[in-house]
Motif scaffolding. Structure first.
Motif, PDB file in Angstrom:
ATOM      1  N   ILE A 124     -16.078   0.798   6.995  1.00 19.85           N
ATOM      2  CA  ILE A 124     -15.603  -0.326   6.175  1.00 19.85           C
ATOM      3  C   ILE A 124     -15.762   0.002   4.692  1.00 19.85           C
ATOM      4  O   ILE A 124     -14.877  -0.275   3.870  1.00 19.85           O
ATOM      5  CB  ILE A 124     -16.376  -1.612   6.516  1.00 19.85           C
ATOM      6  CG1 ILE A 124     -16.095  -2.033   7.968  1.00 19.85           C
ATOM      7  CG2 ILE A 124     -15.987  -2.741   5.572  1.00 19.85           C
ATOM      8  CD1 ILE A 124     -16.966  -3.174   8.457  1.00 19.85           C
ATOM      9  N   ALA A 125     -16.915   0.613   4.338  1.00 19.44           N
ATOM     10  CA  ALA A 125     -17.158   0.972   2.938  1.00 19.44           C
ATOM     11  C   ALA A 125     -16.111   1.968   2.446  1.00 19.44           C
ATOM     12  O   ALA A 125     -15.638   1.873   1.304  1.00 19.44           O
ATOM     13  CB  ALA A 125     -18.560   1.564   2.783  1.00 19.44           C
ATOM     14  N   GLN A 126     -15.726   2.893   3.311  1.00 21.14           N
ATOM     15  CA  GLN A 126     -14.704   3.860   2.929  1.00 21.14           C
ATOM     16  C   GLN A 126     -13.362   3.179   2.706  1.00 21.14           C
ATOM     17  O   GLN A 126     -12.620   3.511   1.775  1.00 21.14           O
ATOM     18  CB  GLN A 126     -14.583   4.930   4.026  1.00 21.14           C
ATOM     19  CG  GLN A 126     -13.586   6.044   3.702  1.00 21.14           C
ATOM     20  CD  GLN A 126     -13.975   6.824   2.460  1.00 21.14           C
ATOM     21  OE1 GLN A 126     -15.115   7.224   2.290  1.00 21.14           O
ATOM     22  NE2 GLN A 126     -13.009   7.025   1.568  1.00 21.14           N
ATOM     23  N   THR A 127     -13.072   2.194   3.560  1.00 17.73           N
ATOM     24  CA  THR A 127     -11.822   1.445   3.406  1.00 17.73           C
ATOM     25  C   THR A 127     -11.820   0.657   2.093  1.00 17.73           C
ATOM     26  O   THR A 127     -10.817   0.646   1.363  1.00 17.73           O
ATOM     27  CB  THR A 127     -11.644   0.473   4.588  1.00 17.73           C
ATOM     28  OG1 THR A 127     -11.622   1.212   5.810  1.00 17.73           O
ATOM     29  CG2 THR A 127     -10.341  -0.311   4.451  1.00 17.73           C
ATOM     30  N   VAL A 128     -12.940   0.002   1.795  1.00 22.19           N
ATOM     31  CA  VAL A 128     -13.049  -0.762   0.542  1.00 22.19           C
ATOM     32  C   VAL A 128     -12.929   0.176  -0.655  1.00 22.19           C
ATOM     33  O   VAL A 128     -12.271  -0.144  -1.655  1.00 22.19           O
ATOM     34  CB  VAL A 128     -14.388  -1.534   0.496  1.00 22.19           C
ATOM     35  CG1 VAL A 128     -14.589  -2.181  -0.871  1.00 22.19           C
ATOM     36  CG2 VAL A 128     -14.430  -2.598   1.582  1.00 22.19           C
ATOM     37  N   GLN A 129     -13.561   1.350  -0.562  1.00 17.97           N
ATOM     38  CA  GLN A 129     -13.491   2.322  -1.648  1.00 17.97           C
ATOM     39  C   GLN A 129     -12.057   2.781  -1.858  1.00 17.97           C
ATOM     40  O   GLN A 129     -11.598   2.955  -2.990  1.00 17.97           O
ATOM     41  CB  GLN A 129     -14.377   3.534  -1.320  1.00 17.97           C
ATOM     42  CG  GLN A 129     -14.475   4.554  -2.445  1.00 17.97           C
ATOM     43  CD  GLN A 129     -15.269   4.041  -3.626  1.00 17.97           C
ATOM     44  OE1 GLN A 129     -16.422   3.649  -3.495  1.00 17.97           O
ATOM     45  NE2 GLN A 129     -14.654   4.025  -4.794  1.00 17.97           N
ATOM     46  N   THR A 130     -11.324   2.948  -0.747  1.00 17.50           N
ATOM     47  CA  THR A 130      -9.914   3.345  -0.840  1.00 17.50           C
ATOM     48  C   THR A 130      -9.091   2.240  -1.503  1.00 17.50           C
ATOM     49  O   THR A 130      -8.215   2.504  -2.327  1.00 17.50           O
ATOM     50  CB  THR A 130      -9.356   3.650   0.564  1.00 17.50           C
ATOM     51  OG1 THR A 130     -10.140   4.689   1.164  1.00 17.50           O
ATOM     52  CG2 THR A 130      -7.905   4.088   0.477  1.00 17.50           C
TER      53      THR A 130
END
Length: 599
Positions: free
Chosen positions: A212-218
């Protein structure tokens, strides 16, 4: 709990099988010479284990023969009678057509035939499948496998040929994850399953949060990732938006004109002047570097000097020529190194000049727009321009607020990730502590199972066996079963299928013996138990199985007559008539488990 009786409503096709509390032999006799070289004979010794599993409420598998050939078996109803821990009996009824409707009946006497029992006489009639599983789990009361239900480890008690590939990981777990079986195996071996389950749960949660954090960062992209900076920009842009809104509301642009004039003089013109000065300095430096690169040439040539000196009669010895050549080489080395530095500096200067040119272009366009606004006498043009500015500001504010939301979520996720990581480290430590304790405690359940395992392997192979459990660098448990040589070193003998099967059998028997005092299944089904063994090892394994039957383990073994252990006494058969609970043969349909044509 032990097996007592398996039968069907069609006894002429599937006859009743009554089990002993000790050793039970399913013997397949190959009477026809043409079948001696076949690997499989389709008599039913393997199918019997699957039928027991079916009666223990296995889920529907479209490839299971009862469902794959449902038109043949749809009228069959099967009954499995089991002996409970309190010496009473339970009969489980399950049909093929209505395989999700289950019936139960408890009774005191063994070897009952309930095929004609009236519907009203069943304790529980036509229960739904899930309800029946829950109820059977409670009736069997296998507390030693809690918190799992009775189905979780049933495969370790019904070993088919496909389940001999790995001692610890059954075929049904081969397509899943380690969390599906490792905590259970650790539990029945005596280790604390809770931190292991929690560890896998936390790892899954941690992996999810990181995703999820990677998605938010993207989603955030390459924009500002400092919450404080975003809050500051929001404050400034909000203030500008309020001012422009007030101008629009008042329809008075004098203050706007003054602000733009001040901004033009103080900010834009000043910055343009600074950049022009910097560009002038950089161009001067660039010119000097270019000139230096062109001047760094040594024009003196020793060969030509020697020729000139000879023509005018001056003695020019070889030594002088040599000294000049060395001096030139030295100067050339210094010059080459200097040229490298000059080229690097020139590259930096040209890069900065490019950036300055782009910024000057942007500033000049901005100044042109401001001057255009100041020179405009049409109040509606100014109104439109201020409106456009306000729209852009609001769009910027909206984007910043969106980024603030993403950043807030990202910071919260990072906090949760740190917390989960700390929890995983703590659980890893708990697992390692428990494993060390169970390994070193001579009275632990694992130590007992490890001892039984080694005794079984030594009794069959005359070599010690070693059962070991240890955490790897990631905190996951690794289970190993090995055969040791005379020096106590691990050998490669356990890599072959035959020896791997022996280790599976040894593991199952050792676990069962250690759990004999517990509410635990006390039976095991081993298919093709003597296959590929030499006669001495067959005899040794049979002695071990009989010994464990005397301890209280109910062993159901299958074999074909060509794998029969050797007779110790020619007057006494290897297996008594009481021990052989099912005799199969290849002379027609009467010799099969299902006395019918092959399907």
């Amino acid at each position: 709990m032990k097996l007592s009786r398996l039968y069907s409503n069609k006894s002429k096709i599937f006859g009743p099988i009554e089990f002993n509390s000790g050793l039970n032999v399913v013997l397949a006799e190959i009477r026809l010479a043409k079948n001696n070289d076949k690997d499989t004979h389709n008599l039913g010794k393997t199918t019997l284990g699957r039928m027991i599993d079916f009666c223990f409420l296995a889920g529907r598998d479209k490839n299971f023969f009862l469902f794959k050939q449902e038109s043949i078996f749809e009228d069959f109803i099967f009954f499995l009678e089991v002996e409970l821990a309190d010496s009473t009996y339970l009969t489980i009824r399950r049909g093929v057509r209505e395989h999700t409707r289950i019936c139960f009946k408890k009774h005191l006497a063994a070897h009952q035939d309930l095929t004609e029992l009236a519907d009203s006489d069943w304790d529980h009639f036509n229960l739904s499948f899930d309800r029946a599983r829950d109820l059977l789990d409670g009736i069997l009361d296998w507390r030693a496998v809690s918190p799992w239900d009775f189905r979780k480890g049933l495969g370790y008690h019904l070993r088919s040929q496909e389940d001999y590939q790995d001692i610890f990981q059954l075929r049904r777990f081969s397509i899943g994850k380690h969390k599906d079986w490792k905590p259970y195996v650790a539990h029945i071996l005596g280790f604390n399953h809770k931190p292991i389950l929690d560890y896998y749960s936390k790892l899954d949660e941690l992996e999810g949060k990181r995703g999820i954090a990677q998605t938010v960062q993207t989603e955030l992209g390459g924009s500002v990732d400092d919450l404080s900076k975003i809050e500051g920009l929001l404050q400034l842009k909000g203030k500008d938006a309020d001012k422009k809104q007030q101008l629009l509301d008042a329809f008075d642009f004098r203050q706007q004109d003054r602000d733009l004039t001040d901004k033009l003089v103080e900010d834009i013109n000043t910055r343009i002047a600074e950049l022009n000065n910097r560009r002038y300095s950089l161009n001067q430096a660039r010119r000097k570097i270019v000139e230096s690169l062109q001047e760094d040439q040594i024009l003196f040539k020793p060969d030509q000097a020697e020729k000139l000196f000879n023509e005018v009669g001056i003695l020019f010895s070889g030594q002088i020529k040599k000294d000049f050549s060395q001096l030139i080489a030295f100067n050339k080395a210094i010059t080459d190194e200097r040229r490298v530095y000059l080229k690097e500096e020139l590259s930096d200067i040209e890069g900065e000049l490019q950036v300055i040119a782009e910024e000057l272009d942007s500033l000049n366009k901005h100044r042109s727009g401001v001057l255009s606004f100041l020179g405009s006498t049409d109040v509606f043009d100014k109104y439109k321009q201020v409106t456009d500015d306000l729209v852009r500001l609001k769009a910027d504010i909206s984007m910043l607020e969106k980024q603030r939301g993403f950043l807030g979520r990202l910071q919260e996720l990072r906090k949760e990730i740190r917390s989960l990581t700390d929890s995983c480290v703590k659980l890893q430590s708990d697992i390692e502590t428990d494993v060390e304790f169970q390994n070193t405690n001579k009275s632990s359940l694992f130590s007992l199972i490890r001892l039984y395992f080694s005794e079984i392997v030594e009794g069959v192979l005359a070599h010690k066996g070693l059962l070991s459990v240890s955490p790897n660098e990631k905190g996951h448990l690794e289970f190993r079963a090995e055969i040791l040589d005379d020096q106590g070193k691990s050998t490669s003998a356990d890599l072959g299928h035959t020896y791997r099967k022996l280790l599976c059998i040894a593991f199952d028997l050792a676990v069962l013996r250690a759990h004999l005092p517990d509410r635990f299944p006390h039976f095991v089904y081993h298919d093709g138990v003597f296959e590929s063994l030499d006669d001495r090892k067959k005899a040794n394994l049979l002695n071990v199985i009989r010994q464990y039957s005397d301890f209280g383990v109910q062993a159901v073994i299958t074999l074909i007559d060509s794998d029969m252990p050797p007779q110790v006494d020619l007057k006494v058969p290897v297996f008594s008539a009481d021990e052989i609970v099912l005799r199969l043969h290849d002379e027609g349909e009467d010799g099969r488990l299902f006395r019918m044509k092959s399907w």
